[in-house]
Design an enzyme around this catalytic site. Sequence first.
Site, PDB file in Angstrom:
ATOM      1  CE  LYS A  80      -4.354   0.769   0.190  1.00 40.59           C
ATOM      2  NZ  LYS A  80      -5.513   0.302  -0.286  1.00 40.59           N
ATOM      3  N   GLY A 180     -26.652   0.849   0.962  1.00 46.48           N
ATOM      4  CA  GLY A 180     -25.890   1.641  -0.087  1.00 46.48           C
ATOM      5  C   GLY A 180     -26.027   1.174  -1.533  1.00 46.48           C
ATOM      6  CG  HIS A 183     -19.718   3.551  -8.281  1.00 47.32           C
ATOM      7  ND1 HIS A 183     -19.256   4.625  -7.412  1.00 47.32           N
ATOM      8  CD2 HIS A 183     -19.705   4.053  -9.512  1.00 47.32           C
ATOM      9  CE1 HIS A 183     -19.133   5.562  -8.338  1.00 47.32           C
ATOM     10  NE2 HIS A 183     -19.443   5.481  -9.402  1.00 47.32           N
ATOM     11  CB  VAL A 184     -20.505  -2.385  -5.203  1.00 44.93           C
ATOM     12  CG1 VAL A 184     -20.729  -3.775  -4.928  1.00 44.93           C
ATOM     13  CG2 VAL A 184     -19.157  -1.786  -5.355  1.00 44.93           C
TER      14      VAL A 184
HETATM   15  P1  NAD Z   1     -19.952   4.238  -3.468  1.00 43.58           P
HETATM   16  O1  NAD Z   1     -19.353   5.698  -2.889  1.00 43.58           O
HETATM   17  O2  NAD Z   1     -20.312   4.450  -5.056  1.00 43.58           O
HETATM   18  O3  NAD Z   1     -21.656   4.026  -2.873  1.00 43.58           O
HETATM   19  C1  NAD Z   1     -21.750   4.048  -1.450  1.00 43.58           C
HETATM   20  C2  NAD Z   1     -23.042   4.331  -1.348  1.00 43.58           C
HETATM   21  O4  NAD Z   1     -23.531   4.246   0.074  1.00 43.58           O
HETATM   22  C3  NAD Z   1     -23.508   5.713  -1.662  1.00 43.58           C
HETATM   23  O5  NAD Z   1     -24.734   5.600  -2.713  1.00 43.58           O
HETATM   24  C4  NAD Z   1     -24.004   6.513  -0.383  1.00 43.58           C
HETATM   25  O6  NAD Z   1     -25.014   7.423  -0.724  1.00 43.58           O
HETATM   26  C5  NAD Z   1     -24.694   5.330   0.266  1.00 43.58           C
HETATM   27  N1  NAD Z   1     -24.440   5.706   1.766  1.00 43.58           N
HETATM   28  C6  NAD Z   1     -23.648   6.229   2.568  1.00 43.58           C
HETATM   29  N2  NAD Z   1     -24.218   6.402   4.012  1.00 43.58           N
HETATM   30  C7  NAD Z   1     -24.864   5.528   3.787  1.00 43.58           C
HETATM   31  C8  NAD Z   1     -25.941   4.662   4.849  1.00 43.58           C
HETATM   32  N3  NAD Z   1     -25.703   5.322   6.241  1.00 43.58           N
HETATM   33  N4  NAD Z   1     -26.677   3.956   4.636  1.00 43.58           N
HETATM   34  C9  NAD Z   1     -26.930   3.505   3.395  1.00 43.58           C
HETATM   35  N5  NAD Z   1     -26.235   3.861   2.391  1.00 43.58           N
HETATM   36  C10 NAD Z   1     -25.301   4.877   2.678  1.00 43.58           C
HETATM   37  O7  NAD Z   1     -18.932   3.253  -3.161  1.00 43.58           O
HETATM   38  P2  NAD Z   1     -18.927   1.732  -4.033  1.00 43.58           P
HETATM   39  O8  NAD Z   1     -17.940   1.831  -5.004  1.00 43.58           O
HETATM   40  O9  NAD Z   1     -20.241   1.185  -4.480  1.00 43.58           O
HETATM   41  O10 NAD Z   1     -18.482   0.996  -2.618  1.00 43.58           O
HETATM   42  C11 NAD Z   1     -19.138   0.613  -1.738  1.00 43.58           C
HETATM   43  C12 NAD Z   1     -18.255  -0.146  -0.742  1.00 43.58           C
HETATM   44  O11 NAD Z   1     -17.702  -1.372  -1.160  1.00 43.58           O
HETATM   45  C13 NAD Z   1     -17.278   0.614   0.035  1.00 43.58           C
HETATM   46  O12 NAD Z   1     -17.070   0.522   1.391  1.00 43.58           O
HETATM   47  C14 NAD Z   1     -16.214   0.225  -0.967  1.00 43.58           C
HETATM   48  O13 NAD Z   1     -14.895   0.478  -0.187  1.00 43.58           O
HETATM   49  C15 NAD Z   1     -16.394  -0.951  -0.877  1.00 43.58           C
HETATM   50  N6  NAD Z   1     -15.692  -1.786  -2.187  1.00 43.58           N
HETATM   51  C16 NAD Z   1     -15.928  -1.227  -3.431  1.00 43.58           C
HETATM   52  C17 NAD Z   1     -15.324  -1.810  -4.638  1.00 43.58           C
HETATM   53  C18 NAD Z   1     -15.462  -1.482  -5.872  1.00 43.58           C
HETATM   54  O14 NAD Z   1     -15.210  -2.114  -6.622  1.00 43.58           O
HETATM   55  N7  NAD Z   1     -16.204  -0.367  -6.142  1.00 43.58           N
HETATM   56  C19 NAD Z   1     -14.224  -2.892  -4.272  1.00 43.58           C
HETATM   57  C20 NAD Z   1     -14.248  -3.400  -3.258  1.00 43.58           C
HETATM   58  C21 NAD Z   1     -14.865  -2.912  -2.043  1.00 43.58           C
END
Ligand code: NAD
Length: 354
Positions: A80, A180, A183-184
């Site tokens: 990292k 949430g 994206h995912v």
């Molecule tokens: P993102 O920022 O696109 O989405 C997060 C979502 O959560 C947003 O829509 C936000 O409005 C919502 N949110 C915030 N607070 C909330 C709450 N209290 N209750 C409900 N929803 C809430 O992030 P992402 O890329 O979708 O990633 C989501 C999680 O997965 C993160 O923890 C990220 O670290 C993890 N992750 C993502 C990936 C990836 O490929 N994007 C890979 C591994 C891990």
Amino acid sequence: MPVSHSLEPLPPREIVRLDDPASGLEGVIVIHSTSLGAAAGGCRFQSYPSMREATADAVRLAEGMSYKNALAGLPLGGGKAVIRAPRGAFDRSALFRAFGRAVESLGGRYVTAEDVGTSVEDMGDVAEATRHVAGLTQQPGRAGGDPSPWTARGVLGAMEVAVRRTLGAPLSDVTVGVQGLGHVGFALCRLLRDRGARLIVAEPRGEVAARAATAFGAHIMSSAALLEAQIDVFAPCALGGVLDPAAVRRLRAKVVCGAANNQLATPAQGDELAERGILYAPDYLVNAGGIINVAAEYLGWSEDESRARVDRIGTRLAQVLDLADGDQVAPHLAADRLARSIIAGEGRTAALAA
Ligand code: NAD
């Protein structure tokens, strides 16, 4: 079930200090392990009160990457980079080019990519100085691009295994609470709807929640209500630390399986979930689809190869759950143990053929 909590940290192999006053670059690269391959892990860019905090964060995150890459079956170790965001004005491109030179000076022992606070554009600047970088603009026919759909796909495969094991049912028979819809989370909802699962969603952005209601027939709730709702699966896809002691007590789901990083507030909550008979699918195993896709980009794998590897996440989860049952420990600890044995090159590696 005996109290298992977590293992003592494994020390990193190498800590490289970054210091380039001309560009304002100040930070650290931590190479945690290289026994499986180059130490791979993203570059975090944010404010830290001192180098001490920055280094401690990088060491912790690099160890996590070692475990994640090992369980994902990747020929990569863990590392990292953490860069302290400069206080005053600075030339961002120059700073990331200087970071790229530092990565290059390690001769491929460390491979970087995006993380919190860094972007595809930043990695483009890094790539001017080194080829040991992923997370660049996608090339046609090659793996790469937005990792989120891959992460969602891996979560779905893991959830299928966890639900079958715990409830003896297919996804079409269960209700999944997705916390949430970023994206995912949104991509996961689409996949779940296609499998016939019922959906309850919690998302603070009202218009996004409404879109999920229209597109997937999802029922909308607050995050607090979701924990206590009559759901079979809780899929955290928003924040870390969501499984604190109070949440674990209130949760009514029988399975926790989602994309968010660091879902357990502390390792003790992994034991508490197991004691309550709730199957916790370890987050870093389940959400590895994104890192598999990023690794595929760096290693030059095709999209088909990347997809096949993401589709093995469910099988890996089954292996971890078998180990947890056999060793009478909670799944989070079984995952750490398996990851460590793979890093150490011990016998269990064969069972996890990449
Ligand atoms: P993102 O920022 O696109 O989405 C997060 C979502 O959560 C947003 O829509 C936000 O409005 C919502 N949110 C915030 N607070 C909330 C709450 N209290 N209750 C409900 N929803 C809430 O992030 P992402 O890329 O979708 O990633 C989501 C999680 O997965 C993160 O923890 C990220 O670290 C993890 N992750 C993502 C990936 C990836 O490929 N994007 C890979 C591994 C891990």
